[in-house]
Design an enzyme around this catalytic site. Structure first.
Site, PDB file in Angstrom:
ATOM      1  N   THR A 132      24.569 -29.217  16.600  1.00  0.00           N
ATOM      2  CA  THR A 132      25.187 -28.854  15.318  1.00  0.00           C
ATOM      3  C   THR A 132      24.232 -29.086  14.158  1.00  0.00           C
ATOM      4  OG1 THR A 132      26.904 -29.576  13.774  1.00  0.00           O
ATOM      5  CG2 THR A 132      26.197 -31.185  15.377  1.00  0.00           C
ATOM      6  N   ASP A 133      24.466 -28.356  13.059  1.00  0.00           N
ATOM      7  CA  ASP A 133      23.694 -28.605  11.831  1.00  0.00           C
ATOM      8  C   ASP A 133      24.085 -29.930  11.182  1.00  0.00           C
ATOM      9  OD1 ASP A 133      26.227 -27.904  10.848  1.00  0.00           O
ATOM     10  OD2 ASP A 133      25.503 -26.280   9.558  1.00  0.00           O
ATOM     11  N   GLU A 134      25.217 -30.511  11.617  1.00  0.00           N
ATOM     12  CA  GLU A 134      25.693 -31.731  10.950  1.00  0.00           C
ATOM     13  C   GLU A 134      24.756 -32.917  11.181  1.00  0.00           C
ATOM     14  OE1 GLU A 134      29.925 -32.362  11.029  1.00  0.00           O
ATOM     15  OE2 GLU A 134      30.313 -30.251  11.390  1.00  0.00           O
ATOM     16  N   TYR A 158      30.935 -38.381  14.453  1.00  0.00           N
ATOM     17  CA  TYR A 158      30.671 -37.172  15.238  1.00  0.00           C
ATOM     18  C   TYR A 158      29.201 -36.785  15.141  1.00  0.00           C
ATOM     19  CZ  TYR A 158      30.151 -32.155  16.104  1.00  0.00           C
ATOM     20  OH  TYR A 158      29.695 -30.941  16.545  1.00  0.00           O
ATOM     21  N   LYS A 162      26.196 -36.675  18.002  1.00  0.00           N
ATOM     22  CA  LYS A 162      25.449 -35.465  18.366  1.00  0.00           C
ATOM     23  C   LYS A 162      23.956 -35.679  18.125  1.00  0.00           C
ATOM     24  CE  LYS A 162      26.761 -31.945  19.599  1.00  0.00           C
ATOM     25  NZ  LYS A 162      27.074 -31.390  20.964  1.00  0.00           N
TER      26      LYS A 162
END
Ligand code: NAD
Ligand code: TYD
Length: 351
Positions: A132-134, A158, A162
């Protein structure tokens, strides 16, 4: 054949459906069927000999070893994860277990499998990690979009889990030579999206006449990617991505949340007008998410430059298809909302 993890979730199910529609190569689909796993999304593959579903957990090393020895996949595409930021704030434990320990266990099983291969089978094996970009953290309003070299600055349980999984994948490439590729994508939307995430939640709440909860001032920006474009990007990277590389996948659609909600309301006003008035009347500002990242934006030029990938959908075309899909699949939504999707398989097919 390929092994997909998490293929009963939102993106995994879209990937498996698109894979079955675009190739003849069989898929083994390993999914633990947590609350986010929904076999009803894969109903059209029932009886298809090229899709084998296995209910199981990626932290189960013995199961992974058995599956890899039995099916000898040429690639693993790893979607399985706990994926909802709000849930990670209330209960981070599952995120560490699946996203960190699960990815570690899968990497170790993949490494043992890869070491057992020889010749072209070994050279061509791929471990594709979906991220993810997060992991890059939050951008200011004027900062350039995330490139693949942006520092990792995860802010939620989260995104931290990741980020940890991305680091493990990177290390298994550099230390053990496991042939990995990683994609970091922006917020997906489209069919089969569990209605706890922004876009499907707004659609199903609006249709039920319920409040549309907008966190804080609604000016947080996300970069929206139609899920089928994400699936096509994964197919490209799996086929032609350079080993050990990461590729950002985005839709070039930065939008504040409130604008997304307004767009969903306007489409519903057009496609399913409510005699009580515009769905916008249901918008309700609620307490902000703790640690809420202000802005994500993906620079997807590496993927375009190196592999020629660009998204097929604009936000306008993708969101219209999405709203229409939810209107056309009221049964899928009703089964998710009632919890009946969890026993859909036994209902549909008996024991
Ligand atoms: P999802 O929550 O809809 O689905 C996750 C799937 O993984 C579910 O089917 C669940 O049953 C399965 N799963 C969970 N724990 C498992 C375990 N321990 N063993 C086996 N299966 C397990 O998630 P999604 O939105 O489809 O996301 C898929 C991947 O893409 C995730 O890795 C996520 O981090 C990443 N991603 C998602 C988005 C997005 O916008 N949805 C954006 C960027 C990256
Ligand atoms: P979400 O779909 O949970 O994805 P992520 O947090 O991974 O980006 O949320 C997208 C954005 O929408 C995020 O800024 C939080 C916001 N949001 C709301 O304003 N209201 C809601 O009810 C939800 C679920 C999200």
């Amino acid at each position: 054949m390929i092994l997909v993890t998490g293929g009963a979730g939102f993106i995994g199910a879209n990937f498996v459906l698109d894979w079955a529609a675009t190739t003849d190569e069989p898929v083994v689909n390993l999914d633990a069927l947590t609350y986010a796993g929904n076999l009803e999304s894969l109903a059209s593959l029932q009886g298809n000999p090229r899709h084998t579903f296995v209910k199981g957990d990626i932290t189960d090393r013995a199961l992974l070893d058995r599956l890899l020895a039995e099916h000898r996949p040429r690639a693993i595409v790893h979607f399985a994860a706990e994926s909802h930021v709000d849930r990670s704030i209330h209960g981070p434990g599952d995120f560490i277990r699946t996203n960190v320990n699960g990815t570690f266990t899968l990497l170790e099983a993949a490494r043992a499998h890869w070491l057992s291969l020889t010749g072209d089978d070994k050279a061509n094996f791929r471990f594709h990690h979906v991220s993810t970009d997060e992991v890059y953290g939050s951008l200011s309003a004027t900062a350039p979009a995330f490139t693949e070299t942006h520092p990792y600055e995860p802010n939620s349980p989260y995104s931290a889990s990741k980020a940890a999984s991305d680091h493990l994948v990177r290390a298994w490439f550099h230390t053990y030579g496991l042939p990995v590729v990683t994609t970091n994508c922006s917020n997906n939307y489209g069919p089969y999206h569990f209605p706890e995430k922004l876009i499907p939640l707004m659609i199903v709440n609006a249709l039920a006449g319920k409040p549309l909860p907008v966190y804080g001032d609604g000016q947080q920006v996300r970069d929206w990617l139609y899920v089928k474009d994400h699936c096509s990007a994964i197919r490209e990277v799996l086929a032609r991505g350079a080993l050990g590389e990461t590729y950002n996948v985005g839709g070039w659609n930065e939008k504040p949340n409130l604008e997304i909600v307004h767009t969903v309301c306007a489409l519903l006003d057009e496609l399913r007008p409510d005699p009580a008035g515009s769905y916008k009347r249901l918008i309700t500002f609620v307490t902000d998410r703790p640690g809420h990242d202000r802005r994500y934006a993906i620079d997807a030029r590496k993927l375009e430059r190196e592999l020629g990938w660009t998204p097929a959908e604009t936000f306008e075309t993708g969101i219209r298809k999405t709203v229409q899909w939810y209107l056309d699949h009221a049964d899928w939504v009703a089964n998710v909302q009632s919890g009946n999707y969890r026993d859909w398989v036994s209902k549909q097919y008996g024991a």
